[in-house]
Design a protein around this motif. Structure first.
Motif, PDB file in Angstrom:
ATOM      1  N   PHE A 338       0.834  -1.206   0.000  1.00 25.92           N
ATOM      2  CA  PHE A 338       0.000   0.000   0.000  1.00 25.92           C
ATOM      3  C   PHE A 338       0.870   1.258   0.000  1.00 25.92           C
ATOM      4  O   PHE A 338       0.663   2.158  -0.821  1.00 25.92           O
ATOM      5  CB  PHE A 338      -0.947  -0.003   1.209  1.00 25.92           C
ATOM      6  CG  PHE A 338      -1.727   1.271   1.359  1.00 25.92           C
ATOM      7  CD1 PHE A 338      -2.897   1.476   0.637  1.00 25.92           C
ATOM      8  CD2 PHE A 338      -1.276   2.304   2.182  1.00 25.92           C
ATOM      9  CE1 PHE A 338      -3.609   2.666   0.745  1.00 25.92           C
ATOM     10  CE2 PHE A 338      -1.974   3.500   2.293  1.00 25.92           C
ATOM     11  CZ  PHE A 338      -3.140   3.677   1.569  1.00 25.92           C
ATOM     12  N   VAL A 339       1.862   1.308   0.893  1.00 24.86           N
ATOM     13  CA  VAL A 339       2.665   2.543   0.954  1.00 24.86           C
ATOM     14  C   VAL A 339       3.597   2.678  -0.246  1.00 24.86           C
ATOM     15  O   VAL A 339       4.028   3.782  -0.572  1.00 24.86           O
ATOM     16  CB  VAL A 339       3.481   2.686   2.266  1.00 24.86           C
ATOM     17  CG1 VAL A 339       2.572   2.777   3.469  1.00 24.86           C
ATOM     18  CG2 VAL A 339       4.496   1.582   2.429  1.00 24.86           C
ATOM     19  N   LYS A 340       3.874   1.546  -0.915  1.00 23.21           N
ATOM     20  CA  LYS A 340       4.763   1.628  -2.076  1.00 23.21           C
ATOM     21  C   LYS A 340       4.026   1.953  -3.374  1.00 23.21           C
ATOM     22  O   LYS A 340       4.662   2.169  -4.402  1.00 23.21           O
ATOM     23  CB  LYS A 340       5.504   0.292  -2.253  1.00 23.21           C
ATOM     24  CG  LYS A 340       6.655   0.107  -1.260  1.00 23.21           C
ATOM     25  CD  LYS A 340       7.103  -1.307  -1.264  1.00 23.21           C
ATOM     26  CE  LYS A 340       8.528  -1.492  -1.706  1.00 23.21           C
ATOM     27  NZ  LYS A 340       8.900  -2.925  -1.613  1.00 23.21           N
ATOM     28  N   ARG A 341       2.681   1.975  -3.322  1.00 24.00           N
ATOM     29  CA  ARG A 341       1.937   2.324  -4.540  1.00 24.00           C
ATOM     30  C   ARG A 341       2.349   3.719  -5.006  1.00 24.00           C
ATOM     31  O   ARG A 341       2.642   4.582  -4.176  1.00 24.00           O
ATOM     32  CB  ARG A 341       0.422   2.332  -4.270  1.00 24.00           C
ATOM     33  CG  ARG A 341      -0.132   0.960  -3.956  1.00 24.00           C
ATOM     34  CD  ARG A 341      -1.617   0.979  -3.781  1.00 24.00           C
ATOM     35  NE  ARG A 341      -2.097   2.313  -3.397  1.00 24.00           N
ATOM     36  CZ  ARG A 341      -3.366   2.608  -3.182  1.00 24.00           C
ATOM     37  NH1 ARG A 341      -4.266   1.684  -3.268  1.00 24.00           N
ATOM     38  NH2 ARG A 341      -3.741   3.826  -2.851  1.00 24.00           N
ATOM     39  N   PRO A 342       2.368   3.945  -6.317  1.00 26.82           N
ATOM     40  CA  PRO A 342       2.828   5.257  -6.791  1.00 26.82           C
ATOM     41  C   PRO A 342       2.046   6.429  -6.179  1.00 26.82           C
ATOM     42  O   PRO A 342       2.612   7.487  -5.931  1.00 26.82           O
ATOM     43  CB  PRO A 342       2.587   5.194  -8.300  1.00 26.82           C
ATOM     44  CG  PRO A 342       2.246   3.786  -8.631  1.00 26.82           C
ATOM     45  CD  PRO A 342       2.001   3.020  -7.389  1.00 26.82           C
ATOM     46  N   GLN A 343       0.759   6.218  -5.885  1.00 29.56           N
ATOM     47  CA  GLN A 343      -0.042   7.315  -5.305  1.00 29.56           C
ATOM     48  C   GLN A 343       0.472   7.689  -3.920  1.00 29.56           C
ATOM     49  O   GLN A 343       0.254   8.810  -3.455  1.00 29.56           O
ATOM     50  CB  GLN A 343      -1.522   6.921  -5.160  1.00 29.56           C
ATOM     51  CG  GLN A 343      -2.208   6.542  -6.441  1.00 29.56           C
ATOM     52  CD  GLN A 343      -2.197   5.027  -6.638  1.00 29.56           C
ATOM     53  OE1 GLN A 343      -1.148   4.404  -6.574  1.00 29.56           O
ATOM     54  NE2 GLN A 343      -3.349   4.456  -6.909  1.00 29.56           N
ATOM     55  N   VAL A 344       1.099   6.736  -3.228  1.00 28.94           N
ATOM     56  CA  VAL A 344       1.617   7.039  -1.887  1.00 28.94           C
ATOM     57  C   VAL A 344       3.121   7.334  -1.994  1.00 28.94           C
ATOM     58  O   VAL A 344       3.592   8.348  -1.504  1.00 28.94           O
ATOM     59  CB  VAL A 344       1.327   5.874  -0.905  1.00 28.94           C
ATOM     60  CG1 VAL A 344       1.840   6.214   0.488  1.00 28.94           C
ATOM     61  CG2 VAL A 344      -0.168   5.569  -0.869  1.00 28.94           C
ATOM     62  N   GLY A 345       3.844   6.417  -2.622  1.00 29.31           N
ATOM     63  CA  GLY A 345       5.218   6.731  -2.996  1.00 29.31           C
ATOM     64  C   GLY A 345       6.307   6.475  -1.971  1.00 29.31           C
ATOM     65  O   GLY A 345       7.422   6.962  -2.128  1.00 29.31           O
ATOM     66  N   ALA A 346       6.017   5.698  -0.903  1.00 27.21           N
ATOM     67  CA  ALA A 346       7.073   5.413   0.068  1.00 27.21           C
ATOM     68  C   ALA A 346       7.972   4.294  -0.463  1.00 27.21           C
ATOM     69  O   ALA A 346       7.574   3.511  -1.315  1.00 27.21           O
ATOM     70  CB  ALA A 346       6.463   5.006   1.407  1.00 27.21           C
TER      71      ALA A 346
END
Ligand code: ASP
Length: 586
Positions: A338-346
């Motif tokens: 979830f945090v690595k999704r491009p929308q979040v970008g972590a």
């Protein structure tokens, strides 16, 4: 007379009356020697019975009715044998003696029921049929009632509704303008207002010291989630006020509407949070305060143990998810994804589990001792059974990522109940926002916003630190509205334009009218605007503002029902002196 009553009106007390109803056929069914027809209008549904024994032809005609036929039926109200407690009219039925088909209908492309089989695109194409569904109609009814009550409330406080023009000059406020060519002035364009901002300020110069307008605004933005290119604001402005006056009046309005629509009493003043705190504790200027899980900073506790992810990051932030220590590997992997999704970008996520048996586990256990991890947990006020989620990186970026993670955890834990409402004011926004790409400052709110008087001397020396006298009302993580105290001094306004990179000529060309007006006794003034569509959607418990709008646009800004935008005739282009230079599609 087409009808004596509506389809939502008749009750047991009406039994014996002869009535005429008009409406649409929701459904019909034949059972034994009878045909039942449910007739629907805006007000409800009434069951009509045709008896084969009394009038075989009529009964036959009734069974041939198609869905959505428009009918007029006369009959007698009778008590129903098997009552339907789910319908307000469920105690009665109409024993029909006359049936007239007022109009036929093709089979509708989807079921006209709350639980429809029509997908979004289909429903938008046939929006006039979609609007027949009671769940959609109810949203428009709520919208009407709210608009009415807002007008009544503001009128009672002496506000005047004044209409401002829709064809104006292009004076961008932050977004791109929609423009309209002028036939009578070849080569010149009007713009559609992004808001009535400059006009309401001019009305203050004119002495209309309490203005409002429920008004359409237009912004040609790339449509991010849940935006509409045209939307409605409750736009307000007041003279001889300070920030506190504005907040009081409009907190009153919001409370009044919550009471009116939801019967919710907010007895306490809405909390206020500075923008700096909102970013520090929630990573967002519109924090969802229905639940806790505030950010905890761990940089000092994580540094210097040989773990470069922590050592290299200027910021390390954590949230504590209560009772989630039992998360499986798979659930933790999902959160990392979830945090690595491009929308979040972590880049990644770290975690610490405080197990129920008192032991401690962590994805970074090989870099830190249990005691060190316990010190983090203590700062997070974590208890046995809790899970700590940690992100590290550049400060503002990481805060925004942690905000996404916090909201995701809030949803997973059922902490974002749409029937619970948490309102607050976010205050002390920065006046400017630096843009790396263009290497210049932009106004965070708009160029007419007054700097905080305490920060005026920093305007040139520490521009980025200057606070604005600007405020936002936030409800459940949505920006419901925002505004500011305005600059009313032409010199200060001029200086502001300069800081925003406008030359004297530019400022004069774009905003000369406003600066001129300010030379003729502009009173101190300020105001705000609420997003009306958003306000309705929050109170209706909807995810999207689209369902509060009768004829909305889709995600690409199209009205798929009327098929707009569309090309125009060459003749129209010629008349407007416009030649197209379309780029070939890739
Ligand atoms: N015109 C502003 C906006 O549309 C609201 C305000 O400052 O009153 O955001």
């Amino acid at each position: 007379m087409y009808r004596t009553n509506t389809c939502g009106e008749l009750r047991l007390a009406d039994a014996g009356k002869v009535v005429t109803l008009a409406g649409w056929v929701q459904k019909n069914r034949r059972m034994g020697g009878m045909t039942f027809v449910d007739v629907r209008d805006r007000y409800g549904i009434t069951q009509v019975v045709f008896n084969n024994d009394t009038d075989a032809d009529l009964c036959e005609a009734a069974s041939r009715l198609g869905r959505e036929y428009v009918v007029q039926i006369t009959g007698t109200v009778a008590e129903r044998q098997s009552k339907n407690p789910n319908l307000p009219t469920g105690d009665i039925e109409i024993i029909a003696r006359e049936l007239k088909v007022l109009n036929r209908s093709e089979v509708p492309p989807f079921k006209i029921e709350d639980d429809t089989d029509g997908g979004d695109d289909l429903r938008m194409k046939y929006r006039y049929l979609d609007l027949r569904r009671s769940c959609v109609r109810r949203n428009l009814e709520l919208r009407h009632r709210m608009a009415f009550e807002i007008r009544r409330y503001l009128d009672s406080l002496g506000f005047l509704e004044v209409e401002t023009p829709v064809l104006i000059k292009s004076t961008p406020e932050g977004a791109r303008d929609f423009v309209v060519p002028s036939r009578m002035n070849p080569g010149q364009f009007y713009a559609l207002p992004q808001s009535p901002q400059t006009f309401k300020q001019l009305l203050m110069v004119s002495g209309f010291d309490r203005y409002f307008q429920i008004v359409k605004c237009f912004r040609d933005e790339d449509l991010r989630a849940d935006r509409q290119p045209e939307f409605t604001q409750i736009d307000c402005e007041m003279s001889f006020v300070e920030q506190e006056d504005v907040l009081q009046v409009f907190e009153g309005l919001v409370k009044h509407i919550f009471k009116y629509v939801k019967d919710i009493d907010f007895t306490e003043p809405f909390p206020r949070m500075t923008w700096a705190d909102a970013m520090k504790y929630y990573g967002s200027d519109k924090p969802d305060t229905r639940f806790g899980m505030r950010f905890v900073e761990l940089k000092d506790l994580t540094v210097g143990k040989g773990f470069s992810v922590m050592d290299d990051a200027p910021y390390v932030g954590a949230i504590c998810a209560p009772g989630c220590a039992n998360y499986t590997r798979k659930q933790l992997d999902q959160l990392t994804e979830f945090v690595k999704r491009p929308q979040v970008g972590a880049k990644g996520m770290m975690w610490v589990k405080l197990e129920e048996d008192g032991s401690i586990k962590s994805s970074v256990g090989k870099f830190y001792t249990d005691d060190e991890l316990r010190a983090w947990a203590e700062r997070c006020e974590a208890k046995k059974g809790d899970l700590i989620l940690i992100l590290a990186g550049e400060t503002m970026k990481t805060r925004k990522q942690l905000n996404e993670l916090r909201l995701e955890m809030g949803s997973r834990l059922g902490l974002r109940d749409p029937q619970k409402f948490s309102c607050l004011w976010v205050v002390d926004f920065p006046l400017f926002e630096w843009d790396d790409e263009t290497q210049r400052y932009y106004a965070m709110h708009h160029p007419f916003t007054s700097p905080n008087p305490d920060d005026i001397d920093k305007l040139e020396t520490a521009t980025g630190e200057v606070r604005a006298t600007a405020y936002d009302m936030v409800v459940n993580g949505n920006e419901l509205g925002g505004g500011s105290i305005r600059i009313h001094d032409s010199e200060l306004q001029n200086k502001m334009f300069h800081l925003l990179g406008l030359s004297d000529e530019d400022a004069q060309y774009k905003f000369g009218f406003l600066m001129n007006a300010f030379k003729y006794g502009a009173p101190p003034h300020g105001g705000l605007a609420f997003g009306f569509d958003r306000f309705v959607s929050i109170l209706a418990g909807l995810d999207s503002i689209r369902d509060t709008i009768a004829f909305p646009k889709n995600n690409s800004g199209r009205d798929v029902m009327i098929d707009a935008p569309s090309e125009i005739e060459q003749e129209q282009l010629d008349e407007l002196s416009i030649a197209l230079a379309l780029k070939k599609e890739e």
